[in-house]
Structures are given as C-alpha cells and as structure tokens.
Design an enzyme around this catalytic site. Structure first.
Site, mmCIF file in Angstrom:
data_model
loop_
_atom_site.group_PDB
_atom_site.id
_atom_site.type_symbol
_atom_site.label_atom_id
_atom_site.label_comp_id
_atom_site.label_asym_id
_atom_site.label_seq_id
_atom_site.Cartn_x
_atom_site.Cartn_y
_atom_site.Cartn_z
ATOM 1 N N CYS A 287 0.851 -1.179 -0.102
ATOM 2 C CA CYS A 287 -0.040 -0.019 0.005
ATOM 3 C C CYS A 287 0.792 1.398 -0.162
ATOM 4 C CB CYS A 287 -0.893 0.138 0.936
ATOM 5 S SG CYS A 287 -1.243 -1.684 1.953
ATOM 6 N N ARG A 316 6.374 -11.448 5.457
ATOM 7 C CA ARG A 316 5.915 -11.171 6.885
ATOM 8 C C ARG A 316 6.670 -12.316 7.655
ATOM 9 N NH1 ARG A 316 -0.460 -10.030 5.227
ATOM 10 N NH2 ARG A 316 -0.015 -8.268 4.009
ATOM 11 N N GLN A 334 1.052 -11.112 -3.349
ATOM 12 C CA GLN A 334 -0.430 -10.646 -3.412
ATOM 13 C C GLN A 334 -0.726 -10.095 -4.755
ATOM 14 O OE1 GLN A 334 -0.240 -7.516 -0.014
ATOM 15 N NE2 GLN A 334 -1.388 -8.770 0.944
ATOM 16 N N ASP A 336 -2.556 -7.808 -5.626
ATOM 17 C CA ASP A 336 -2.899 -6.594 -4.991
ATOM 18 C C ASP A 336 -3.478 -5.548 -5.846
ATOM 19 O OD1 ASP A 336 -3.289 -5.473 -2.372
ATOM 20 O OD2 ASP A 336 -1.277 -4.650 -2.164
ATOM 21 N N HIS A 338 -4.978 -1.286 -5.376
ATOM 22 C CA HIS A 338 -5.787 0.069 -4.551
ATOM 23 C C HIS A 338 -6.443 0.997 -5.461
ATOM 24 C CE1 HIS A 338 -2.174 -1.381 -2.164
ATOM 25 N NE2 HIS A 338 -2.977 -1.281 -1.071
ATOM 26 N N LYS A 418 -14.912 -4.024 5.531
ATOM 27 C CA LYS A 418 -14.521 -4.911 4.474
ATOM 28 C C LYS A 418 -15.435 -5.836 4.245
ATOM 29 C CE LYS A 418 -12.210 -8.095 7.435
ATOM 30 N NZ LYS A 418 -10.951 -9.254 7.678
ATOM 31 N N HIS A 464 -8.556 -1.250 -0.533
ATOM 32 C CA HIS A 464 -7.492 -2.141 -0.651
ATOM 33 C C HIS A 464 -8.227 -3.541 -0.864
ATOM 34 C CE1 HIS A 464 -3.674 -4.292 0.809
ATOM 35 N NE2 HIS A 464 -4.628 -4.984 0.938
#
Length: 594
Positions: A287, A316, A334, A336, A338, A418, A464
RNA sequence: GCCAGCGUAGCUCAGCGGUAGAGCAACUGAUUCGUAAUCAGUGGGUCGGAGGUUCGAAUCCUCUCGCUGGCUCCA
C-alpha cells in the site's frame, strides 16, 4: 482455513438442542472421553470439552503427555463405557455445593469455570462416577455413542491464553451411523491424497529448502508454468476491467513504515536492516508504495477512480509454528490493487471488484461462496460518517450483485469495513481468498487529497483489495481443489507425445515443434520403453492429453488420443486435435471434453 | 512462539548399541514394442546438524535446525 465438511447425518439442522443432533452426540462423546481419561489417568484435571464442526475435543491438564498408545487405550475404555450403557443424568446443585464438589475432586479448572459462569443453580451432568459442569443437553445414556474415533492429541492454551497453562487437547469425531463415520474418515483420507505438499513433490511443482529458509517458496519449472498462466490471466482480466499496473520495490526506508503506522502496529514485520546508516525494511504490504505513486502529483476529481494493480511480493514474519505448505508462508505475492475514488464512485467501484472476483473465481471452477461483511469495531480510526457511507456502499454493492452475505458486526479491522469472500473447494472446504477493504487510516496518515470541482482539497476513499489473495496460497488451494489434475490451460505439460518405436521419433518431434509454435506445452517421451510404460509415466504425471504415434498415425497425419483419467479416445487427425485442444485452452475449460 | 510427534538414498519406508538395507526412481546395456510397470546390471547415504555417554552410536543423552498435528497469531 476451516475444514468445512458438511455433516452428512441429516439428523441435525443446526438444532443444537434436539436430543438427536450430532452436536449433542458429540458433546456426550466428549464427556465419554473425559470419563475414560479420568478412569485411566486419575488425577488428571479436565478443562472444556465441546462439540466442534467435525467432531469434538476435550482439554486435559496432566504432567505427562498422552502418547498414541494412551489414545488407543482411552478409545478402548470409551468403548467399554459405551457398551455398559451408563445412564447420563442431569443434576442441579447450588453454586456453593458445586464448587465444593469439584474442589473435592481436585478439578480446579472446573471450579474456576463454575465461579465465573455458574448462576445460583449450577447444572451438571453425571454418568457413573464422572461428573461434569455442563449446560447440556446430553444423550440419555452412553450406549447411544457407538460410532466414534479419537483422532489426535495436541497442545492448547487454557482459555486460549498464551501466558496461561498449556493443556493437552484430544480430538475425536462421532456419528450416528457407521456409514457416516466411514464417510468422514474417507473424507480425511481423501484430503490427505489431495494435500498440496504431497502433490507438490510428486508433480515437481515447488519446494522449500532448509538452507533457503522456512516459508520461502521455490517454484519449480512446472509450478512456474502454472504461475505464468495465472499471472497472464490475472493481468488480462485486470486490464479489461480498467486497471493499470504498478511495479514497486521489495524494500523501503523504515520511515515509510513509520508514517504508515506499520512499525507501531504491525507485528509481522521483519527486523529492519541498515545500509549507509539508513534503516530499511522488507515490505509486508504494497500500500505505501501505491500511495506514493498517487502522491507523486496533484490529482483532480476528474482523474478518479484510479485502479492500480500489482502482483507484489511481500514478506511477513509469521511465527514458526504457523507455517503450512503454500497456505501460510513468509514470502508471498499478493494479487494486490488499490483503488482511489470519490465517495460518489464508491458503490460502483466495489460492485466492479465483486464482479471481477466472481468472474475470476468461477473461471477456476469455484461456484460456492460465503460472503462476509465486517463492520466497525469498537476501536477505530476515521470519521463516523465515512464508515457509515462506506459500509452502506459495501452492502449496496453486495445486494446489487444479488449475493447473500453474513454480517460480522464489529468484526471489521480498525481502519475500515470490509468484505471477505470464501470459496468452497471440491471437498467442500472453505478458503478465504478475496478481500475488499476500505482504508481510512492510510488515507489520513499519508494525507491523500484530490482537487474537487470546488477547487478545494478532498480526501479520496482508498480501497485495498485482493482477488486470489496470494499466488502461493491460491496455487496451494488449486492443487488440492483439482487434486493435481489441472485443467488444460493450467497444466504444466498439456500434451505428452509417445512414439511407439524409434522410427516414430521424427514424426513425434515434428508434432512437438508444431504444437510449441501453437503455444502448447508439449513434450516427447522418446525413451526406449514399451508404450504401456510411457503411458503409465504420463498418467502419473497427470498430463491431460497423451498422444500415441506409430506407423498408422505417421501414415494418416494423425495421433491416437488418450485423455487423462478418461482413457483411449481413438485416432484423430492432427489438425482436428489442435483445433479442439486450442479451443479448450482458450475457453479455460475445467474438463477436457474431446 | 507454546505443547507433542517425526527427520535413514530423489520418493516410500525397514534397521533401534556391533561393518548402513529394500522397493520405486536414476544411470548403463539388451529389447523396437499399440493404451497404466520388459529384462539384466550399476551407482547413490558424514542415518538433519553439533556436542556427549560407550571399546563401539543411525540406535542412548543434551542442544540445535527443519517438518507435522494443534494452540496462539494473521492490525
């Protein structure tokens, strides 16, 4: 993940209080377990013993660990107690009485529970010399517990508190019929056969290496072929849906994670490292980078929405005990994106994401979904009106898509509401993949703005979202879902060409080259083995289409087609085969329908 | 991270105080073969790693790394 095997008994409809429900049976089986343990191991303290989704467990406090042999002995004792058909009776005691009773029996954990949970009158259940503090209901006698099995023993914290004492938890399952029990044990067996860690080795898809490190995936060529297809597909879908693509670094100065708040709040960060006196950090999320791209220039209300996607690899620090094959790793990619948008675009954007998720997941053959909407928790950041507006938009989007969903009240993360979508795999197990999250925190911390029609700065909404979750995890789910029998478009090797004798090798090579030019992943097995042997090899590798070529095929410009798990499909012209297979691949067909 | 269990050849496993084994796979040779295993031979292991006990350790002990089942965690 949850092991969402459906109860097959039919005697329960989630009615936990019907005496005929599986839940009651299993709860009584848990009591039977504790009864047997206390018989065999006097002095053991009992914790709690509920029915769970696929069975039951009971927690015990005892100095010595239970061995597999102990488990067998316990199960044997349970069968004896069941055969004795001991009546199970409810007794109601005064709280004080109950505490004294359990105190006398040395069951301190129970005393603790009664003190906390018991009312003036305390309900207990008794079977012979075993008494448990329990609301019930239970079966009338132990004789009804016939079809059960103890499955495993493991550690569990008393009341889930890591700092508290650790108990030993014995898991088991119970059913009303032998058939149901057998079905369940068969399901467990089937799950073992599908285990992606097993298939990963057998099919040469990926590995882990002690030297490289735990939770760090090595994609082998065959896994790589699948990933390449996943990535192509992902990019194409996102391109078609109006996304643009970003590429961002794997590390960044610690300062960016200070600004984002990760340093303070996020526990899974790797320790930072220094270079030229500056602290850097491996990225646990993408992000901040996307946000920095946003902030690289002034944004107008006309620019929005911006949809920026990245297959971003993040790291992580997951605690060592939680790593699990591809499903829980330390480095993962990910899928991912945004989305930066205005309030009036929120619902439309969320609807689009849901549509995209459904379309993509269905492509892989997932057709059952559980959708969850998580709302504002007690501790939260952001403006209340933004929370309300966003939550409303999420709801409306779900309703617009005609999706039934469950609301997890107050279960949202602190930075925004979410939507989570879980898929059900071929064995009925649930896996969480898609997540769509509003983020009021980062928008604030990084002071995101766009210039509105009024010439004034406004805060954009930041969404996200990930569709597949992570490529590693999704890969693992796919392996298990397909049991390694990938659809043609994903299969690492799509075509295996098997010449019958050496004189057919040249023809086989020509076919191979032709197929490659058509974009097929094909191989020739020119080993000097009998055709049966080569067929076996190809079948074990789960190659979808096997082409046998001999004199007849060379003469006819044909191949003899054998389809994986189906069998011999007979002779087919090469051009016809090509047309069909290309079509199946193009359509991403789940089955191979020649 | 915690509790427990397990680490022997590429894979599946046997051996559990006295010179490291089997099947499959791999490699070599022969066989040229029509829908799930042709035959014969060969190579391959510091028994996860380090320390200790012992005349002697894959085997017993300690530590460590990794994996497995759970717990906890996954803002």
């Amino acid at each position: 993940m949850s092991q969402g095997k459906k109860e097959s008994s039919g005697k329960t409809k989630g009615d936990g209080h019907s005496i005929n429900s599986l839940e009651v049976l299993r709860h009584s089986a848990a009591h039977l377990l504790a009864h047997a343990v206390l018989d065999l191991f006097p002095g053991t303290q009992v914790g709690i013993g509920p029915a769970v989704e696929n069975g039951f467990y009971y927690d015990f406090l005892r100095d010595k660990p239970f061995t597999p042999e102990d488990l067998q002995a316990i199960e044997k004792r349970m069968r004896e107690l069941a055969a004795a058909d001991i009546p199970i009776e409810k007794i109601v005691l005064d709280k004080k009485e109950a505490i004294e009773l359990f105190q006398k029996m040395g069951q301190k954990l129970k005393v603790e529970l009664i003190e906390e949970k018991g009312g003036d009158q305390v309900s207990c259940y008794r079977q012979d010399n075993f008494i448990d503090f329990c609301l019930g209901p239970h079966l009338p006698s132990t004789g009804a517990i016939k079809y059960f099995k103890l499955l495993s023993v493991s550690g569990a914290y008393w009341r889930g508190d890591e700092s508290g004492p650790q108990l030993q938890r014995i898991y088991g399952t119970a059913f009303f019929t032998q058939e149901d029990l057998d079905n369940y044990l068969h399901f467990l067996e089937e799950a073992r056969h599908r285990d992606h860690r097993r298939l990963g080795v057998d099919l040469d898809l990926f590995s882990f290496n002690e030297l490289v490190g735990p939770g760090l995936v090595l994609w082998h060529p065959k896994g790589g072929a699948i990933r390449r297809e996943l990535e192509h597909y992902w990019q194409e879908e996102h391109f078609q849906d109006g996304y643009e693509f970003l590429y961002t670094p794997h590390i960044a100065k610690l300062d960016v994670w200070r600004t984002s708040g990760h340093v303070e709040f996020y526990e899974a960060m790797y320790p930072p490292f220094q270079s030229e006196g500056i602290e850097y950090e491996l990225k646990p999320m993408n992000c901040p980078f996307h946000i920095m791209v946003y902030k690289s220039r002034l944004r107008s209300y006309r620019d929005l929405p911006l949809r920026w996607a990245e297959l971003g690899t993040v790291y992580r620090y997951e605690r060592s005990g939680v790593l699990h094959g591809l499903l829980r790793v330390r480095g993962f990619t990910q899928d991912d994106a945004h989305i930066f948008c205005r309030g009036d675009q929120l619902e439309e954007e969320i609807t689009r994401v849901i549509s995209l998720a459904m379309r993509m997941l269905q492509t892989f053959g997932f057709s059952e979904f559980d959708v969850f909407l998580s709302t504002r928790p007690e501790k939260y950041v952001g403006r209340l009106e933004d929370w309300e507006k966003a939550t409303e938009a999420l709801k409306k989007a779900l309703e617009a898509k005609g999706l039934s969903y469950q609301i997890d009240e107050g279960e949202g993360v602190f930075y925004g509401p979410k939507i989570d979508i879980k898929i059900k795999d071929a064995l009925g197990r649930s896996w969480q993949c898609t997540t769509i999250q509003l983020d009021f925190n980062l928008a604030e911390r990084f002071d995101l703005n766009y210039t509105g029609e009024d010439g004034q700065p406004h805060r954009p909404f930041l969404i996200h979202r990930a569709i597949l979750g992570s490529l590693e995890r999704f890969f693992g789910i796919l392996i298990e879902h397909y049991k390694g029998n990938f659809p043609l478009w994903l299969a690492p090797v799509q075509v295996s060409i098997l010449p019958i004798a050496d004189r057919h090798n040249e023809y086989a090579e020509q076919l191979d080259q032709r197929f490659r030019r058509e974009g097929l992943r094909s191989v020739v097995n020119a080993r000097r083995e009998k055709i049966g042997h080569k067929i076996r090899e190809a079948e074990m590798e789960k190659v979808p289409t096997i082409l046998i070529v001999g004199d007849k095929e060379v003469a006819n410009e044909s191949v003899s087609l054998r389809v994986h798990t189906v069998g011999d499909k007979g002779e087919i012209k090469v051009s016809k085969f090509l047309e069909k297979i290309k079509n199946l691949i193009k359509n991403k067909s789940i089955t191979y329908d020649f």
